[in-house]
Design an enzyme around this catalytic site. Structure first.
Site, PDB file in Angstrom:
ATOM      1  N   GLU A 107      -9.169  -2.069   4.821  1.00 41.65           N
ATOM      2  CA  GLU A 107     -10.387  -1.295   6.100  1.00 41.65           C
ATOM      3  C   GLU A 107     -11.750  -2.199   6.686  1.00 41.65           C
ATOM      4  OE1 GLU A 107      -9.068   0.051   8.468  1.00 41.65           O
ATOM      5  OE2 GLU A 107      -8.497   2.748   7.718  1.00 41.65           O
ATOM      6  N   ASN A 152      -7.650  -2.599  13.778  1.00 38.67           N
ATOM      7  CA  ASN A 152      -9.392  -2.559  14.057  1.00 38.67           C
ATOM      8  C   ASN A 152      -9.453  -3.837  13.123  1.00 38.67           C
ATOM      9  OD1 ASN A 152      -8.128  -1.554  11.273  1.00 38.67           O
ATOM     10  ND2 ASN A 152      -9.375   0.050  10.876  1.00 38.67           N
ATOM     11  N   HIS A 184      -7.155  -4.822   9.992  1.00 38.19           N
ATOM     12  CA  HIS A 184      -6.987  -4.076   8.232  1.00 38.19           C
ATOM     13  C   HIS A 184      -5.313  -4.872   8.289  1.00 38.19           C
ATOM     14  CE1 HIS A 184      -4.953  -0.256   9.342  1.00 38.19           C
ATOM     15  NE2 HIS A 184      -4.105  -1.218   9.027  1.00 38.19           N
ATOM     16  N   ASP A 222       0.829  -0.887   0.492  1.00 38.97           N
ATOM     17  CA  ASP A 222       0.406   0.035   0.265  1.00 38.97           C
ATOM     18  C   ASP A 222       0.811   1.472   0.000  1.00 38.97           C
ATOM     19  OD1 ASP A 222       0.851  -0.819   2.302  1.00 38.97           O
ATOM     20  OD2 ASP A 222      -1.023  -0.701   3.688  1.00 38.97           O
TER      21      ASP A 222
END
Ligand code: GLP
Length: 250
Positions: free
Chosen positions: A143, A136, A138, A67
């Site tokens: 996400e 979280n 990811h 990313d």
């Protein structure tokens, strides 16, 4: 998946580096999927160390990073391209042409995502994918959301990720709100996935990844459906892993 708990961060990093070096030694032209974040820094240091000792050769390796932030170029110290250069690529003999990272400065992000999909396909997929994990759940910048995004796509970062990543920026306002991320499909097509996690803030995400339902709300939970996943945690991140589950296929 097979899960291992390392005594501490340096032993976690050594184990992860061991798996990556075994991959490169047994297949010198491996395609490595690489990750950023603080988790893999120790792994990269260890690889550099072994490279300096002459034990590793990256001349034929191709890397495909997960990313990049939209709006940051490789000269920007907060970009993932900069991170990779400083923490790994500048210190080993990987060829510049064999390094792939999404271009956060591309004029047309949609076209850049398409280009990246071609890069992944053109290299016939990833042999070993290194992953960190967000608090979280990811992976890359996939996400939590309504559906598993399949291919490279533009992401609106969640508040929780912006908050977590702001520690690396001067202020939270400087954290880009968007990123380009490889999709779950490319990650899931990797032949082997190596996920590393350390510290207490990752414990819930690791528990949900391993024991929770497979749900886009916890993107890493999809790894339960892959047949070759290795997870290495330190004691804090792995505190909910049952002892009987360690080191065996679950
Ligand atoms: C970022 C990256 C992820 C990384 C995660 C965790 O959001 N896009 O690839 O896994 O952060 O980072 P850290 O290892 O610093 O906790």
């Amino acid at each position: 998946m097979k899960i291992y708990i390392a005594d501490d961060y340096s032993s976690l990093s050594r184990r992860a580096a061991n798996i990556i070096s075994a991959q490169v030694i047994t297949k010198p032209d491996s395609v490595l999927g690489l990750a950023t974040g603080s988790s893999p820094i120790g792994t990269y240091k260890q690889l550099i160390d072994w490279y300096n000792k002459g034990d590793l050769d990256f001349a034929e390796v191709t890397s495909i990073n997960l990313d990049e932030y939209v709006g940051l170029g490789k000269e920007d110290e907060q970009s993932y391209a900069y991170f990779m250069a400083k923490n790994l690529f500048d210190h080993i003999n990987i060829k510049k042409d064999n390094i792939n990272i999404p271009n956060g400065l591309a004029d047309n992000i949609e076209r850049e995502c398409e280009r990246y999909n071609y890069v992944i396909r053109g290299n016939h997929g990833i042999d070993l994918q290194l992953l960190g994990i967000g608090e979280n759940g990811h992976v890359g910048f996939n996400e939590p959301g309504e559906a598993f995004e399949k291919e490279t796509h533009e992401v609106m970062l969640t508040e929780s990720t912006i908050q977590a990543n702001s520690r690396l920026f001067k202020s939270i306002d400087e954290v880009p709100r968007k990123a380009i991320s490889m999709g779950i499909k490319a990650i899931m097509q990797a032949k082997h996935i190596l996920l590393i996690a350390n510290g207490p803030k990752k414990a819930d995400a690791i528990r949900e990844t391993v024991y929770g339902p497979v749900t886009p709300q916890v993107p890493a939970s999809i790894l339960q459906l892959h047949n070759h996943v290795t997870i290495i945690c330190d004691k804090e991140a792995g505190k909910y892993i049952k002892e009987t589950d360690l080191g065996r296929e679950i």
